[in-house]
Design a protein around this motif. Structure first.
Motif, PDB file in Angstrom:
ATOM      1  N   LYS A 197      -6.453  -6.704   4.162  1.00 18.99           N
ATOM      2  CA  LYS A 197      -6.825  -5.549   4.973  1.00 18.99           C
ATOM      3  C   LYS A 197      -7.889  -5.933   6.004  1.00 18.99           C
ATOM      4  O   LYS A 197      -7.831  -5.518   7.166  1.00 18.99           O
ATOM      5  CB  LYS A 197      -7.351  -4.432   4.074  1.00 18.99           C
ATOM      6  CG  LYS A 197      -7.747  -3.141   4.795  1.00 18.99           C
ATOM      7  CD  LYS A 197      -8.129  -2.075   3.787  1.00 18.99           C
ATOM      8  CE  LYS A 197      -8.448  -0.739   4.450  1.00 18.99           C
ATOM      9  NZ  LYS A 197      -9.725  -0.789   5.190  1.00 18.99           N
ATOM     10  N   TYR A 212      -6.186   2.778  -6.160  1.00 20.48           N
ATOM     11  CA  TYR A 212      -6.748   1.476  -5.802  1.00 20.48           C
ATOM     12  C   TYR A 212      -6.726   0.499  -6.984  1.00 20.48           C
ATOM     13  O   TYR A 212      -6.571  -0.712  -6.787  1.00 20.48           O
ATOM     14  CB  TYR A 212      -8.158   1.639  -5.239  1.00 20.48           C
ATOM     15  CG  TYR A 212      -8.145   2.207  -3.841  1.00 20.48           C
ATOM     16  CD1 TYR A 212      -7.664   1.454  -2.775  1.00 20.48           C
ATOM     17  CD2 TYR A 212      -8.577   3.504  -3.586  1.00 20.48           C
ATOM     18  CE1 TYR A 212      -7.628   1.976  -1.490  1.00 20.48           C
ATOM     19  CE2 TYR A 212      -8.536   4.032  -2.303  1.00 20.48           C
ATOM     20  CZ  TYR A 212      -8.059   3.260  -1.264  1.00 20.48           C
ATOM     21  OH  TYR A 212      -8.007   3.783   0.005  1.00 20.48           O
ATOM     22  N   TRP A 237      -5.797  -7.699  -1.809  1.00 17.95           N
ATOM     23  CA  TRP A 237      -5.481  -6.743  -0.753  1.00 17.95           C
ATOM     24  C   TRP A 237      -6.648  -6.489   0.185  1.00 17.95           C
ATOM     25  O   TRP A 237      -6.444  -6.240   1.382  1.00 17.95           O
ATOM     26  CB  TRP A 237      -4.981  -5.417  -1.340  1.00 17.95           C
ATOM     27  CG  TRP A 237      -6.013  -4.579  -2.054  1.00 17.95           C
ATOM     28  CD1 TRP A 237      -6.306  -4.577  -3.376  1.00 17.95           C
ATOM     29  CD2 TRP A 237      -6.887  -3.599  -1.460  1.00 17.95           C
ATOM     30  NE1 TRP A 237      -7.293  -3.678  -3.669  1.00 17.95           N
ATOM     31  CE2 TRP A 237      -7.672  -3.061  -2.506  1.00 17.95           C
ATOM     32  CE3 TRP A 237      -7.083  -3.129  -0.162  1.00 17.95           C
ATOM     33  CZ2 TRP A 237      -8.644  -2.081  -2.279  1.00 17.95           C
ATOM     34  CZ3 TRP A 237      -8.053  -2.151   0.060  1.00 17.95           C
ATOM     35  CH2 TRP A 237      -8.809  -1.637  -0.980  1.00 17.95           C
ATOM     36  N   HIS A 240      -5.319   8.720  -2.429  1.00 14.30           N
ATOM     37  CA  HIS A 240      -6.156   7.521  -2.465  1.00 14.30           C
ATOM     38  C   HIS A 240      -7.237   7.645  -3.550  1.00 14.30           C
ATOM     39  O   HIS A 240      -8.422   7.440  -3.292  1.00 14.30           O
ATOM     40  CB  HIS A 240      -6.800   7.269  -1.101  1.00 14.30           C
ATOM     41  CG  HIS A 240      -5.826   6.817  -0.064  1.00 14.30           C
ATOM     42  ND1 HIS A 240      -5.432   7.608   0.990  1.00 14.30           N
ATOM     43  CD2 HIS A 240      -5.149   5.649   0.072  1.00 14.30           C
ATOM     44  CE1 HIS A 240      -4.573   6.940   1.729  1.00 14.30           C
ATOM     45  NE2 HIS A 240      -4.369   5.762   1.200  1.00 14.30           N
ATOM     46  N   HIS A 271       0.837  -1.203   0.000  1.00 13.91           N
ATOM     47  CA  HIS A 271       0.000   0.000   0.000  1.00 13.91           C
ATOM     48  C   HIS A 271       0.874   1.256   0.000  1.00 13.91           C
ATOM     49  O   HIS A 271       0.661   2.179  -0.806  1.00 13.91           O
ATOM     50  CB  HIS A 271      -0.908  -0.023   1.231  1.00 13.91           C
ATOM     51  CG  HIS A 271      -1.839   1.139   1.333  1.00 13.91           C
ATOM     52  ND1 HIS A 271      -3.204   1.021   1.207  1.00 13.91           N
ATOM     53  CD2 HIS A 271      -1.606   2.466   1.558  1.00 13.91           C
ATOM     54  CE1 HIS A 271      -3.761   2.223   1.347  1.00 13.91           C
ATOM     55  NE2 HIS A 271      -2.815   3.105   1.574  1.00 13.91           N
ATOM     56  N   LEU A 323      -3.153  -0.719  -6.970  1.00 16.54           N
ATOM     57  CA  LEU A 323      -2.956  -1.645  -5.852  1.00 16.54           C
ATOM     58  C   LEU A 323      -3.585  -2.998  -6.160  1.00 16.54           C
ATOM     59  O   LEU A 323      -2.988  -4.055  -5.896  1.00 16.54           O
ATOM     60  CB  LEU A 323      -3.553  -1.052  -4.571  1.00 16.54           C
ATOM     61  CG  LEU A 323      -3.549  -1.948  -3.325  1.00 16.54           C
ATOM     62  CD1 LEU A 323      -2.126  -2.330  -2.946  1.00 16.54           C
ATOM     63  CD2 LEU A 323      -4.239  -1.232  -2.163  1.00 16.54           C
TER      64      LEU A 323
END
Length: 243
Positions: free
Chosen positions: A232, A218, A228, A213, A203, A221
């Protein structure tokens, strides 16, 4: 000059009290502190009505975050006394502490127990210092191993290997100062399973490509770590018992 004010808005018949600080930031930022207070930072050019509406739009998130902090408080452990039988977590494994009297101070683990030998088993300050020195070393080893594992993915994007900093943080598992080339990781992250540590490091590395963000962050990621969200969720679930 104090650029901080306190405001109150209403959402779903409930009042939300928050602290607003005017700063030279690009986006509206909202953070829930561990004491359940709400902090918002915004550029001085953003109208106050827009900020209030932003906070109102986050009412559900705020409620969930405060509920989570309340849940965490229920399970928050008492300060360690460093006596036999206490549990310490390293990479998701529970290690039971065994304290023994010895002529020379030492500490080691076999993956099941954490063996602490000290001259005076009643000296809590000394035991604290020895255990925390050991945990700090473990943080450095585990976090650097994880960064070395993930960095090759970012090397091809011309990301320079970042400086690692480790410190205690109340509300974040990690931060990235992209312009300065620094990743800071929460010392308590050592307690989480390795898969969760990898998620946090990934991250933070992604912020070297996408500093905020955004949906692009995302998407990036997800491309690099498709699971992920599961990692998380595991981190958030287990953290209730450790933080």
């Amino acid at each position: 000059m104090d650029m901080s004010t306190f405001r109150t808005v209403k959402a779903n018949d409930k009042e939300i009290h928050y602290q607003l600080e005017r700063k030279p930031v690009k986006n509206l930022n909202l953070r829930i502190r561990s004491d359940r207070s709400i902090y918002v930072s915004a550029n001085s050019a953003v109208p106050i009505d827009e900020i209030d509406l932003f906070v109102i739009s986050k009412a559900s998130y705020i409620s969930d975050a405060i509920e989570r902090f309340n849940e965490m408080a229920k399970y928050k452990p008492q300060p360690k006394q460093y006596v036999s039988g206490e549990t310490f977590y390293i990479q998701g494994r529970a290690l039971r502490l065994q304290v023994n009297k010895a002529e020379k101070d030492s500490i080691l683990s076999d993956g099941v127990y954490l063996y602490l030998s000290v001259k005076d088993p009643e000296d809590t300050v000394r035991k604290n210092r020895i255990v925390n020195r050991y945990l700090n070393k473990q943080c450095k080893v585990v976090f650097e191993e994880t960064m070395n594992l993930i960095y090759p993915v970012f090397k091809k994007y011309d990301v320079c290997y970042p400086e690692l900093r480790i410190r205690n943080m109340e509300t974040r598992w990690g931060t990235c100062l992209a312009k300065k080339g620094i990743i800071t990781l929460n010392k308590r992250l050592l307690e989480a399973p390795r898969t969760c540590i990898e998620y946090v490091v990934m991250h933070e590395f992604c912020h070297f490509i996408h500093p905020n963000h955004s949906k692009h962050f995302y998407s990036f990621l997800t491309m690099l770590m498709p699971d992920w969200k599961e990692r998380k969720a595991l981190l958030e679930k287990t953290a209730v018992y450790w933080l």
